[in-house]
Design a protein around this motif. Structure first.
Motif, short mmCIF file in Angstrom:
data_model
loop_
_atom_site.label_atom_id
_atom_site.label_comp_id
_atom_site.label_asym_id
_atom_site.label_seq_id
_atom_site.Cartn_x
_atom_site.Cartn_y
_atom_site.Cartn_z
N GLN A 20 42.32 54.16 41.51
CA GLN A 20 41.67 55.43 41.86
C GLN A 20 41.00 55.32 43.23
N TRP A 21 40.37 54.17 43.51
CA TRP A 21 39.75 53.95 44.80
C TRP A 21 40.80 53.95 45.91
N ARG A 32 31.03 52.22 40.02
CA ARG A 32 31.61 52.61 38.73
C ARG A 32 31.89 51.38 37.87
N LEU A 81 40.34 51.43 38.06
CA LEU A 81 39.35 51.87 39.03
C LEU A 81 39.82 51.57 40.46
N GLN A 82 40.44 50.41 40.62
CA GLN A 82 40.93 50.04 41.95
C GLN A 82 42.03 50.99 42.41
N HIS A 127 35.85 58.77 48.87
CA HIS A 127 35.14 59.60 47.90
C HIS A 127 35.01 58.95 46.54
N TYR A 128 35.33 57.68 46.44
CA TYR A 128 35.32 57.01 45.14
C TYR A 128 34.66 55.65 45.30
N ASP A 129 33.55 55.44 44.63
CA ASP A 129 32.80 54.19 44.73
C ASP A 129 33.20 53.27 43.57
N MET A 130 34.24 52.50 43.82
CA MET A 130 34.78 51.62 42.80
C MET A 130 33.74 50.62 42.30
N ASN A 143 41.70 57.39 46.96
CA ASN A 143 40.69 58.22 47.62
C ASN A 143 39.45 57.37 47.96
N PRO A 144 39.62 56.39 48.83
CA PRO A 144 38.53 55.43 49.08
C PRO A 144 37.25 56.04 49.66
N THR A 195 37.15 46.20 48.47
CA THR A 195 36.83 47.41 49.24
C THR A 195 36.78 47.12 50.74
#
Length: 169
Positions: free
Chosen positions: A134-135, A147, A131-132, A141-144, A138-139, A60
């Motif tokens: 998806q992050w 999750r 998950l990565q 708004h998405y807390d990889m 939309n980094p 991240t």
């Protein structure tokens, strides 16, 4: 992508000239390979899972390289891609690393005896990659990491005989 799916959704595969120029592929592959952190052998499944979380947190903090890694991993699905052998070895190493920690814990009685250690390790690699991705899309708004932590905790609780998770000492 299949031709049928592409036709259905009006998509086409980009020509190589529209993607990464061939002359830069070896350089990108080298950069990606050089940035994969190497960790020591974990002493327990909780430590192996904590290492996975550390990697997610690390990723991240380097969004450009992480996104490049995602693209390169997808393109390396082509056996002719210069990074294909690297990603085959990488996934085998990741699965072996996690499965080894799980097998050790299973032998010591820390995990349920019916645990499929290789299957769990393969699932963890797939979940982290999903998950990565998806992050990466939309980094903001998405807390990889959160999750992934929740998933790893649930998974560990389902595998341990006493139901302990990541927070257990």
């Amino acid at each position: 992508m299949t031709r049928e799916a592409a036709s259905t959704y009006g998509l086409r595969r980009p020509e190589r000239s529209e993607r990464t120029p061939p002359s830069s592929e070896p350089a990108i592959t080298a950069i990606t390979m050089a940035t994969v952190p190497v960790k020591s052998t974990p002493a327990s499944p909780a430590e192996a899972f904590a290492q996975i979380l550390d990697l997610a947190e690390h990723n991240t903090r380097r969004p450009g390289r992480t996104k490049m890694f995602n693209v390169l991993a997808a393109e390396a699905g082509d056996p002719g891609h210069p990074a294909h052998p690297f990603f085959v070895r990488r996934y085998a190493a990741v699965v072996g690393h996690v499965a080894g920690a799980l097998e050790h814990a299973k032998a010591a009685g820390g995990l349920k005896q019916d645990t499929d250690c290789v299957g769990v390790a393969e699932e963890l690699a797939a979940v982290m990659d999903g998950l990565q991705l998806q992050w990466a899309l939309n980094p903001g708004h998405y807390d990889m990491t959160t999750r992934l932590r929740r998933y790893l905790d649930r998974t560990l609780r389902s595998l341990t005989g006493d139901g302990s998770g990541l927070n257990a000492k």
